[in-house]
Design a protein around this motif. Sequence first.
Motif, PDB file in Angstrom:
ATOM      1  N   THR A 131      17.938  -8.194  10.571  1.00 31.03           N
ATOM      2  CA  THR A 131      18.115  -8.215   9.124  1.00 31.03           C
ATOM      3  C   THR A 131      19.425  -7.513   8.787  1.00 31.03           C
ATOM      4  OG1 THR A 131      15.739  -8.201   8.770  1.00 31.03           O
ATOM      5  CG2 THR A 131      17.109  -7.451   6.933  1.00 31.03           C
ATOM      6  N   LEU A 132      20.195  -8.143   7.909  1.00 32.51           N
ATOM      7  CA  LEU A 132      21.476  -7.592   7.469  1.00 32.51           C
ATOM      8  C   LEU A 132      21.421  -7.427   5.958  1.00 32.51           C
ATOM      9  CD1 LEU A 132      23.712 -10.057   9.504  1.00 32.51           C
ATOM     10  CD2 LEU A 132      22.991  -7.777  10.199  1.00 32.51           C
ATOM     11  N   GLN A 133      21.957  -6.318   5.435  1.00 28.42           N
ATOM     12  CA  GLN A 133      21.895  -6.081   4.000  1.00 28.42           C
ATOM     13  C   GLN A 133      23.234  -5.596   3.470  1.00 28.42           C
ATOM     14  OE1 GLN A 133      18.361  -4.308   2.688  1.00 28.42           O
ATOM     15  NE2 GLN A 133      18.861  -4.657   0.559  1.00 28.42           N
ATOM     16  N   THR A 134      23.587  -6.123   2.295  1.00 28.52           N
ATOM     17  CA  THR A 134      24.754  -5.667   1.552  1.00 28.52           C
ATOM     18  C   THR A 134      24.248  -5.255   0.177  1.00 28.52           C
ATOM     19  OG1 THR A 134      25.312  -7.769   0.476  1.00 28.52           O
ATOM     20  CG2 THR A 134      26.144  -7.438   2.735  1.00 28.52           C
ATOM     21  N   PRO A 135      25.101  -4.700  -0.680  1.00 30.72           N
ATOM     22  CA  PRO A 135      24.621  -4.363  -2.025  1.00 30.72           C
ATOM     23  C   PRO A 135      24.061  -5.564  -2.803  1.00 30.72           C
ATOM     24  CG  PRO A 135      26.671  -3.224  -1.590  1.00 30.72           C
ATOM     25  CD  PRO A 135      26.451  -4.179  -0.439  1.00 30.72           C
ATOM     26  N   ARG A 136      24.602  -6.764  -2.558  1.00 31.18           N
ATOM     27  CA  ARG A 136      24.160  -7.953  -3.301  1.00 31.18           C
ATOM     28  C   ARG A 136      23.180  -8.837  -2.551  1.00 31.18           C
ATOM     29  NH1 ARG A 136      28.221 -11.942  -4.689  1.00 31.18           N
ATOM     30  NH2 ARG A 136      26.501 -12.904  -5.775  1.00 31.18           N
ATOM     31  N   LEU A 137      23.265  -8.850  -1.220  1.00 24.49           N
ATOM     32  CA  LEU A 137      22.524  -9.834  -0.445  1.00 24.49           C
ATOM     33  C   LEU A 137      21.677  -9.216   0.658  1.00 24.49           C
ATOM     34  CD1 LEU A 137      25.408 -12.402   0.164  1.00 24.49           C
ATOM     35  CD2 LEU A 137      23.627 -12.531  -1.592  1.00 24.49           C
ATOM     36  N   LEU A 138      20.621  -9.926   0.980  1.00 23.57           N
ATOM     37  CA  LEU A 138      19.809  -9.638   2.153  1.00 23.57           C
ATOM     38  C   LEU A 138      19.854 -10.890   3.018  1.00 23.57           C
ATOM     39  CD1 LEU A 138      17.629  -7.976   3.707  1.00 23.57           C
ATOM     40  CD2 LEU A 138      15.940  -9.199   2.331  1.00 23.57           C
ATOM     41  N   LEU A 139      20.196 -10.738   4.285  1.00 16.00           N
ATOM     42  CA  LEU A 139      20.153 -11.835   5.241  1.00 16.00           C
ATOM     43  C   LEU A 139      19.023 -11.516   6.208  1.00 16.00           C
ATOM     44  CD1 LEU A 139      23.951 -12.289   6.074  1.00 16.00           C
ATOM     45  CD2 LEU A 139      22.608 -13.407   4.299  1.00 16.00           C
ATOM     46  N   ARG A 140      18.035 -12.406   6.269  1.00 19.94           N
ATOM     47  CA  ARG A 140      16.870 -12.152   7.116  1.00 19.94           C
ATOM     48  C   ARG A 140      16.443 -13.440   7.806  1.00 19.94           C
ATOM     49  NH1 ARG A 140      13.000 -14.870   4.757  1.00 19.94           N
ATOM     50  NH2 ARG A 140      12.569 -14.772   2.545  1.00 19.94           N
ATOM     51  N   ASP A 141      15.592 -13.283   8.783  1.00 22.89           N
ATOM     52  CA  ASP A 141      15.048 -14.414   9.521  1.00 22.89           C
ATOM     53  C   ASP A 141      14.202 -15.277   8.585  1.00 22.89           C
ATOM     54  OD1 ASP A 141      14.521 -16.032  11.705  1.00 22.89           O
ATOM     55  OD2 ASP A 141      13.533 -14.461  12.871  1.00 22.89           O
ATOM     56  N   VAL A 142      14.047 -16.523   8.942  1.00 22.03           N
ATOM     57  CA  VAL A 142      13.242 -17.446   8.157  1.00 22.03           C
ATOM     58  C   VAL A 142      11.766 -17.066   8.260  1.00 22.03           C
ATOM     59  CG1 VAL A 142      12.969 -19.140  10.027  1.00 22.03           C
ATOM     60  CG2 VAL A 142      12.904 -19.897   7.640  1.00 22.03           C
ATOM     61  N   GLU A 143      11.031 -17.333   7.196  1.00 23.05           N
ATOM     62  CA  GLU A 143       9.584 -17.108   7.146  1.00 23.05           C
ATOM     63  C   GLU A 143       8.934 -18.396   6.652  1.00 23.05           C
ATOM     64  OE1 GLU A 143       9.172 -13.871   4.401  1.00 23.05           O
ATOM     65  OE2 GLU A 143      10.081 -12.422   5.768  1.00 23.05           O
ATOM     66  N   LEU A 144       7.698 -18.626   7.031  1.00 24.65           N
ATOM     67  CA  LEU A 144       7.006 -19.838   6.604  1.00 24.65           C
ATOM     68  C   LEU A 144       6.941 -19.931   5.074  1.00 24.65           C
ATOM     69  CD1 LEU A 144       5.700 -22.411   7.512  1.00 24.65           C
ATOM     70  CD2 LEU A 144       3.542 -21.184   7.753  1.00 24.65           C
ATOM     71  N   THR A 145       6.858 -18.790   4.412  1.00 23.23           N
ATOM     72  CA  THR A 145       6.792 -18.791   2.948  1.00 23.23           C
ATOM     73  C   THR A 145       8.105 -19.246   2.291  1.00 23.23           C
ATOM     74  OG1 THR A 145       7.360 -16.447   2.920  1.00 23.23           O
ATOM     75  CG2 THR A 145       5.006 -17.007   2.831  1.00 23.23           C
ATOM     76  N   ASP A 146       9.156 -19.426   3.082  1.00 22.43           N
ATOM     77  CA  ASP A 146      10.444 -19.893   2.550  1.00 22.43           C
ATOM     78  C   ASP A 146      10.497 -21.401   2.363  1.00 22.43           C
ATOM     79  OD1 ASP A 146      11.453 -17.279   2.641  1.00 22.43           O
ATOM     80  OD2 ASP A 146      12.267 -17.558   4.667  1.00 22.43           O
ATOM     81  N   ALA A 147       9.515 -22.114   2.848  1.00 17.60           N
ATOM     82  CA  ALA A 147       9.565 -23.581   2.853  1.00 17.60           C
ATOM     83  C   ALA A 147       9.832 -24.165   1.469  1.00 17.60           C
ATOM     84  CB  ALA A 147       8.279 -24.154   3.439  1.00 17.60           C
ATOM     85  N   GLU A 148       9.142 -23.693   0.464  1.00 15.12           N
ATOM     86  CA  GLU A 148       9.305 -24.262  -0.879  1.00 15.12           C
ATOM     87  C   GLU A 148      10.717 -24.058  -1.415  1.00 15.12           C
ATOM     88  OE1 GLU A 148       7.206 -23.891  -5.233  1.00 15.12           O
ATOM     89  OE2 GLU A 148       5.957 -23.579  -3.459  1.00 15.12           O
ATOM     90  N   ALA A 149      11.262 -22.862  -1.255  1.00 19.15           N
ATOM     91  CA  ALA A 149      12.624 -22.584  -1.735  1.00 19.15           C
ATOM     92  C   ALA A 149      13.653 -23.393  -0.951  1.00 19.15           C
ATOM     93  CB  ALA A 149      12.928 -21.092  -1.634  1.00 19.15           C
ATOM     94  N   ILE A 150      13.467 -23.508   0.359  1.00 22.85           N
ATOM     95  CA  ILE A 150      14.393 -24.290   1.178  1.00 22.85           C
ATOM     96  C   ILE A 150      14.342 -25.758   0.757  1.00 22.85           C
ATOM     97  CG2 ILE A 150      14.861 -25.155   3.509  1.00 22.85           C
ATOM     98  CD1 ILE A 150      13.837 -22.392   4.522  1.00 22.85           C
ATOM     99  N   TYR A 151      13.150 -26.270   0.556  1.00 21.83           N
ATOM    100  CA  TYR A 151      13.014 -27.668   0.135  1.00 21.83           C
ATOM    101  C   TYR A 151      13.649 -27.877  -1.240  1.00 21.83           C
ATOM    102  CZ  TYR A 151      11.076 -32.208  -0.969  1.00 21.83           C
ATOM    103  OH  TYR A 151      10.942 -33.527  -1.335  1.00 21.83           O
ATOM    104  N   ALA A 152      13.492 -26.926  -2.144  1.00 25.20           N
ATOM    105  CA  ALA A 152      14.043 -27.063  -3.502  1.00 25.20           C
ATOM    106  C   ALA A 152      15.563 -27.221  -3.467  1.00 25.20           C
ATOM    107  CB  ALA A 152      13.651 -25.865  -4.352  1.00 25.20           C
ATOM    108  N   TYR A 153      16.254 -26.366  -2.723  1.00 31.04           N
ATOM    109  CA  TYR A 153      17.719 -26.517  -2.728  1.00 31.04           C
ATOM    110  C   TYR A 153      18.191 -27.605  -1.781  1.00 31.04           C
ATOM    111  CZ  TYR A 153      18.423 -23.384   1.399  1.00 31.04           C
ATOM    112  OH  TYR A 153      18.425 -22.801   2.630  1.00 31.04           O
ATOM    113  N   SER A 154      17.493 -27.818  -0.681  1.00 28.83           N
ATOM    114  CA  SER A 154      17.986 -28.800   0.279  1.00 28.83           C
ATOM    115  C   SER A 154      17.676 -30.240  -0.110  1.00 28.83           C
ATOM    116  CB  SER A 154      17.466 -28.497   1.678  1.00 28.83           C
ATOM    117  OG  SER A 154      16.073 -28.596   1.728  1.00 28.83           O
ATOM    118  N   SER A 155      16.808 -30.454  -1.083  1.00 26.37           N
ATOM    119  CA  SER A 155      16.541 -31.816  -1.543  1.00 26.37           C
ATOM    120  C   SER A 155      17.331 -32.154  -2.807  1.00 26.37           C
ATOM    121  CB  SER A 155      15.038 -32.012  -1.779  1.00 26.37           C
ATOM    122  OG  SER A 155      14.576 -31.122  -2.770  1.00 26.37           O
ATOM    123  N   ASN A 156      18.156 -31.222  -3.274  1.00 36.69           N
ATOM    124  CA  ASN A 156      19.013 -31.453  -4.441  1.00 36.69           C
ATOM    125  C   ASN A 156      20.172 -32.361  -4.019  1.00 36.69           C
ATOM    126  OD1 ASN A 156      21.031 -31.238  -6.405  1.00 36.69           O
ATOM    127  ND2 ASN A 156      20.574 -29.107  -6.856  1.00 36.69           N
TER     128      ASN A 156
END
Length: 108
Positions: free
Chosen positions: A13-38
């Motif tokens: 996991t990597l963190q900056t003041p604005r962002l968090l970069l973390r490994d994928v989680e199963l609960t991310d599916a809906e958000a990933i689908y929302a932007y990747s199907s645009n």
Amino acid sequence: MEPESLFTRELPTLQTPRLLLRDVELTDAEAIYAYSSNPVFYQCLGRKVPPSLEHVAANIERQLEKNSRMPRNWMIILNDENRLVGDCGFNDYRPDNSRAEINYAVDP
């Protein structure tokens, strides 16, 4: 980080003041689908539109399997909103010569 660790264990996991970069989680599916199907998302990327939310979830499950050989991307989270807005990582990874391309995708 050893090259094989990109495939066989959780990403750090990597963190900056604005962002968090973390490994994928199963609960991310809906958000990933929302932007990747645009459709706007695909104007500049060579990725295929995922056919369904279930397809995205199944892909995440395959990535998270203990012995998976699939590379994973970091999820990009906006700290202030705790909202997943994209992903970044390595493309075309070649462990034999320690070569990879860096990729990122952000929700328009």
